[in-house]
Design a protein around this motif. Structure first.
Motif, PDB file in Angstrom:
ATOM      1  N   SER A   1      11.830  -1.908   0.687  1.00 19.21           N
ATOM      2  CA  SER A   1      10.851  -2.994   0.614  1.00 19.21           C
ATOM      3  C   SER A   1      11.270  -4.054  -0.390  1.00 19.21           C
ATOM      4  O   SER A   1      12.135  -3.838  -1.247  1.00 19.21           O
ATOM      5  CB  SER A   1       9.472  -2.430   0.243  1.00 19.21           C
ATOM      6  OG  SER A   1       9.565  -1.546  -0.856  1.00 19.21           O
TER       7      SER A   1
ATOM      8  N   TYR B   1      11.677  -8.108  -6.258  1.00 21.58           N
ATOM      9  CA  TYR B   1      11.359  -6.719  -6.575  1.00 21.58           C
ATOM     10  C   TYR B   1      11.742  -5.868  -5.369  1.00 21.58           C
ATOM     11  O   TYR B   1      11.439  -6.220  -4.220  1.00 21.58           O
ATOM     12  CB  TYR B   1       9.873  -6.569  -6.896  1.00 21.58           C
ATOM     13  CG  TYR B   1       9.468  -7.388  -8.101  1.00 21.58           C
ATOM     14  CD1 TYR B   1       9.502  -6.852  -9.375  1.00 21.58           C
ATOM     15  CD2 TYR B   1       9.098  -8.729  -7.960  1.00 21.58           C
ATOM     16  CE1 TYR B   1       9.150  -7.607 -10.484  1.00 21.58           C
ATOM     17  CE2 TYR B   1       8.752  -9.497  -9.059  1.00 21.58           C
ATOM     18  CZ  TYR B   1       8.785  -8.928 -10.319  1.00 21.58           C
ATOM     19  OH  TYR B   1       8.452  -9.681 -11.418  1.00 21.58           O
TER      20      TYR B   1
ATOM     21  N   GLY C   1      11.796  -2.037  -3.563  1.00 20.50           N
ATOM     22  CA  GLY C   1      11.316  -0.660  -3.500  1.00 20.50           C
ATOM     23  C   GLY C   1      12.479   0.248  -3.177  1.00 20.50           C
ATOM     24  O   GLY C   1      12.925   0.323  -2.025  1.00 20.50           O
TER      25      GLY C   1
ATOM     26  N   TYR D   1      13.593   3.297  -2.251  1.00 14.84           N
ATOM     27  CA  TYR D   1      12.815   4.367  -1.610  1.00 14.84           C
ATOM     28  C   TYR D   1      13.252   5.763  -2.038  1.00 14.84           C
ATOM     29  O   TYR D   1      12.449   6.554  -2.532  1.00 14.84           O
ATOM     30  CB  TYR D   1      12.922   4.203  -0.092  1.00 14.84           C
ATOM     31  CG  TYR D   1      11.931   5.021   0.695  1.00 14.84           C
ATOM     32  CD1 TYR D   1      10.604   4.617   0.814  1.00 14.84           C
ATOM     33  CD2 TYR D   1      12.310   6.182   1.344  1.00 14.84           C
ATOM     34  CE1 TYR D   1       9.690   5.351   1.545  1.00 14.84           C
ATOM     35  CE2 TYR D   1      11.406   6.924   2.087  1.00 14.84           C
ATOM     36  CZ  TYR D   1      10.098   6.507   2.184  1.00 14.84           C
ATOM     37  OH  TYR D   1       9.207   7.243   2.917  1.00 14.84           O
TER      38      TYR D   1
ATOM     39  N   VAL E   1      11.000   1.167  -8.731  1.00 19.57           N
ATOM     40  CA  VAL E   1      10.872  -0.241  -8.376  1.00 19.57           C
ATOM     41  C   VAL E   1      11.836  -1.007  -9.262  1.00 19.57           C
ATOM     42  O   VAL E   1      11.777  -0.907 -10.494  1.00 19.57           O
ATOM     43  CB  VAL E   1       9.428  -0.761  -8.563  1.00 19.57           C
ATOM     44  CG1 VAL E   1       9.368  -2.267  -8.334  1.00 19.57           C
ATOM     45  CG2 VAL E   1       8.481  -0.045  -7.610  1.00 19.57           C
TER      46      VAL E   1
ATOM     47  N   ILE F   1       7.119   7.147  -9.391  1.00 21.37           N
ATOM     48  CA  ILE F   1       6.788   6.321  -8.226  1.00 21.37           C
ATOM     49  C   ILE F   1       7.524   6.909  -7.034  1.00 21.37           C
ATOM     50  O   ILE F   1       8.696   6.598  -6.813  1.00 21.37           O
ATOM     51  CB  ILE F   1       7.177   4.846  -8.455  1.00 21.37           C
ATOM     52  CG1 ILE F   1       6.420   4.286  -9.644  1.00 21.37           C
ATOM     53  CG2 ILE F   1       6.917   4.018  -7.209  1.00 21.37           C
ATOM     54  CD1 ILE F   1       6.774   2.873  -9.993  1.00 21.37           C
TER      55      ILE F   1
ATOM     56  N   PRO G   1       8.570   4.311  -2.771  1.00 19.72           N
ATOM     57  CA  PRO G   1       7.851   3.040  -2.591  1.00 19.72           C
ATOM     58  C   PRO G   1       8.139   2.448  -1.217  1.00 19.72           C
ATOM     59  O   PRO G   1       9.254   2.014  -0.939  1.00 19.72           O
ATOM     60  CB  PRO G   1       8.391   2.162  -3.723  1.00 19.72           C
ATOM     61  CG  PRO G   1       9.746   2.744  -4.038  1.00 19.72           C
ATOM     62  CD  PRO G   1       9.633   4.214  -3.791  1.00 19.72           C
TER      63      PRO G   1
ATOM     64  N   LEU H   1       6.002  -3.372  -1.000  1.00 16.29           N
ATOM     65  CA  LEU H   1       5.681  -4.036  -2.260  1.00 16.29           C
ATOM     66  C   LEU H   1       4.980  -5.357  -1.990  1.00 16.29           C
ATOM     67  O   LEU H   1       5.171  -5.990  -0.952  1.00 16.29           O
ATOM     68  CB  LEU H   1       6.956  -4.334  -3.062  1.00 16.29           C
ATOM     69  CG  LEU H   1       7.874  -3.196  -3.482  1.00 16.29           C
ATOM     70  CD1 LEU H   1       9.076  -3.761  -4.232  1.00 16.29           C
ATOM     71  CD2 LEU H   1       7.142  -2.177  -4.341  1.00 16.29           C
TER      72      LEU H   1
ATOM     73  N   TYR I   1       2.326  -4.502  -6.629  1.00 16.97           N
ATOM     74  CA  TYR I   1       1.598  -3.426  -5.960  1.00 16.97           C
ATOM     75  C   TYR I   1       2.578  -2.641  -5.098  1.00 16.97           C
ATOM     76  O   TYR I   1       3.462  -3.221  -4.452  1.00 16.97           O
ATOM     77  CB  TYR I   1       0.459  -3.990  -5.121  1.00 16.97           C
ATOM     78  CG  TYR I   1      -0.550  -4.752  -5.952  1.00 16.97           C
ATOM     79  CD1 TYR I   1      -1.665  -4.110  -6.481  1.00 16.97           C
ATOM     80  CD2 TYR I   1      -0.368  -6.107  -6.242  1.00 16.97           C
ATOM     81  CE1 TYR I   1      -2.589  -4.803  -7.267  1.00 16.97           C
ATOM     82  CE2 TYR I   1      -1.275  -6.801  -7.028  1.00 16.97           C
ATOM     83  CZ  TYR I   1      -2.381  -6.136  -7.540  1.00 16.97           C
ATOM     84  OH  TYR I   1      -3.267  -6.819  -8.329  1.00 16.97           O
ATOM     85  N   VAL I   2       2.403  -1.340  -5.084  1.00 22.15           N
ATOM     86  CA  VAL I   2       3.334  -0.440  -4.399  1.00 22.15           C
ATOM     87  C   VAL I   2       2.545   0.470  -3.472  1.00 22.15           C
ATOM     88  O   VAL I   2       1.590   1.130  -3.906  1.00 22.15           O
ATOM     89  CB  VAL I   2       4.111   0.425  -5.411  1.00 22.15           C
ATOM     90  CG1 VAL I   2       5.183   1.248  -4.695  1.00 22.15           C
ATOM     91  CG2 VAL I   2       4.708  -0.415  -6.519  1.00 22.15           C
ATOM     92  N   SER I   3       2.946   0.519  -2.205  1.00 22.73           N
ATOM     93  CA  SER I   3       2.298   1.465  -1.288  1.00 22.73           C
ATOM     94  C   SER I   3       3.158   2.718  -1.168  1.00 22.73           C
ATOM     95  O   SER I   3       4.383   2.638  -1.075  1.00 22.73           O
ATOM     96  CB  SER I   3       2.080   0.835   0.091  1.00 22.73           C
ATOM     97  OG  SER I   3       3.291   0.727   0.803  1.00 22.73           O
ATOM     98  N   HIS I   4       2.471   3.861  -1.184  1.00 21.20           N
ATOM     99  CA  HIS I   4       3.127   5.164  -1.033  1.00 21.20           C
ATOM    100  C   HIS I   4       2.580   5.767   0.260  1.00 21.20           C
ATOM    101  O   HIS I   4       1.524   6.408   0.262  1.00 21.20           O
ATOM    102  CB  HIS I   4       2.807   6.081  -2.213  1.00 21.20           C
ATOM    103  CG  HIS I   4       3.035   5.456  -3.561  1.00 21.20           C
ATOM    104  ND1 HIS I   4       4.265   5.446  -4.176  1.00 21.20           N
ATOM    105  CD2 HIS I   4       2.193   4.800  -4.407  1.00 21.20           C
ATOM    106  CE1 HIS I   4       4.167   4.839  -5.355  1.00 21.20           C
ATOM    107  NE2 HIS I   4       2.919   4.432  -5.508  1.00 21.20           N
TER     108      HIS I   4
END
Length: 367
Positions: A127, A137, A139, A141, A146, A176, A179, A182, A191-194
């Protein structure tokens, strides 16, 4: 013989059902098989062996090719340069408006290293997000971090210890896990989605990580000018998380399908990437409908591009064809950029970068 023929006919439907819960999948299978007596008897015999059905689902029914990654990391700057992450190359690329492509960060091998752009290492980055200062930024993974790429090309770690799990903390002391997406707001909060943990984390500019919201399988996320967060959720909905943390469903019936319409009357099939423009319009990569959707601030969902037939064809928006669009962003002029395709280990990427102009013309920037 009959079983294999029937499975071949049903396989596309079964693939569509993969991201539903297993119980829902079983229910739909039962209705499909029970339409004839012989298969109804077969279902009644097999329904007592749920592990067999689970193994079949895991091995055969996933719509995602084995080991493949949907390309999701994409951002665009004010000059029209598009940035994308290549999962299998472990690198970040810049695509100029004239189509020239170059690597801006990543050595090309999996690993973990901060430093100057070409010396830095990522581990299957998924991401990407861009802030108002021009910082990117990433992500990382499988690196469980991050990362930040400054406008000068230096890569640092914003947050994440590299260990699996979720834990609040400061910078590298936080955890984290994977990720998936983002987004960054105007204040520099990331903001980070998991998607595997049903959580969204927030990282403030000093690197402090905290839990922000609980959402079922959050995929793509995006922020608007007011700091609201929008989420493409795993239950086929588009959700809004207000600045005060309230979560509401803006669109989607919570079941897979395809329908334009108002709010929850609209339907999606695995919405993945999401972007928002300066007017508050949302753009959604509707992966398994093979379309790009648009939602206006009043909740009206329409189809921006895509005929719904999986494939590849440029041209007029509603006649163009897409293949599982997953990443999306929009620039200030109203051009929408879409990533589609799959990245397969051992076979290399099959990824395209498409552009949808404000006039409704779909073209290919990178193939």
């Amino acid at each position: 013989m009959h079983l294999f023929v029937t499975f071949g006919l049903l396989r596309p439907m079964l693939q569509k059902m993969w991201t539903d819960s297993f119980s829902t999948c079983c229910s739909r299978l039962q209705r499909a098989f029970c339409s004839s007596g012989v298969y109804g008897q077969m279902w009644r015999a097999l329904r007592f062996v749920p592990i067999l059905g689970l193994l079949v689902a895991l091995l055969c029914l996933s719509p995602i090719p084995a080991g493949a990654h949907p390309p999701t990391g994409i951002a665009v700057d004010r000059d029209g340069n598009v940035y994308i992450v290549d999962v299998l190359s472990h690198a970040v690329f810049k695509v100029a408006p004239d189509g020239r492509v170059r690597i801006i960060a990543g050595s090309g091998t999996a690993g973990y290293a901060d430093g100057l752009a070409g010396q830095a290492k990522f581990d299957h980055p998924h991401s990407l997000a861009l802030d108002v200062q021009g910082n990117l930024y990433v992500g990382d993974y499988d690196g469980h971090r991050v990362r930040k790429i400054t406008a000068e090309g230096r890569v640092t770690t914003l947050a994440g210890s590299g260990e699996i799990g979720l834990a609040e903390g400061l910078g590298r002391s936080a955890r984290i896990e994977r990720p998936a997406a983002l987004a960054v707001d105007g204040l520099g909060n990331v903001y980070v989605s998991h998607d595997r943990n049903d959580r969204i984390s927030k990282i403030i500019p000093n690197g402090a990580v905290s839990a922000w919201a609980a959402v079922e399988r959050p995929r793509g996320i995006a922020t608007d000018l007011l700091g609201n967060l929008y989420v493409a959720a795993g239950d086929h909905t588009i959700r809004k998380i207000s600045v005060d943390g309230r979560i509401t469903i803006l669109a989607g019936s919570q079941r897979r399908g395809f329908a334009d319409g108002q709010g929850t009357a609209a339907e999606f099939d695995t919405p993945w990437g999401i972007a928002v423009d300066d007017k508050g319009n949302l753009y959604i990569a509707d992966m398994y409908n093979h379309r790009v959707r648009k939602m206006t601030p009043d909740g009206t969902v329409t189809t921006l591009a895509g005929s719904g037939e999986r494939g590849f064809a440029d041209g007029a928006a509603l006649r163009a064809k897409f293949d599982s669009p997953s990443g999306i962003t929009v620039d200030r002029a109203g051009n929408v950029y879409v990533l589609e395709g799959w990245e397969r280990p051992g076979r290399g990427p099959r990824v395209r970068l498409r552009k949808i102009s404000p006039e409704g013309l779909v073209t290919t920037m990178v193939n």
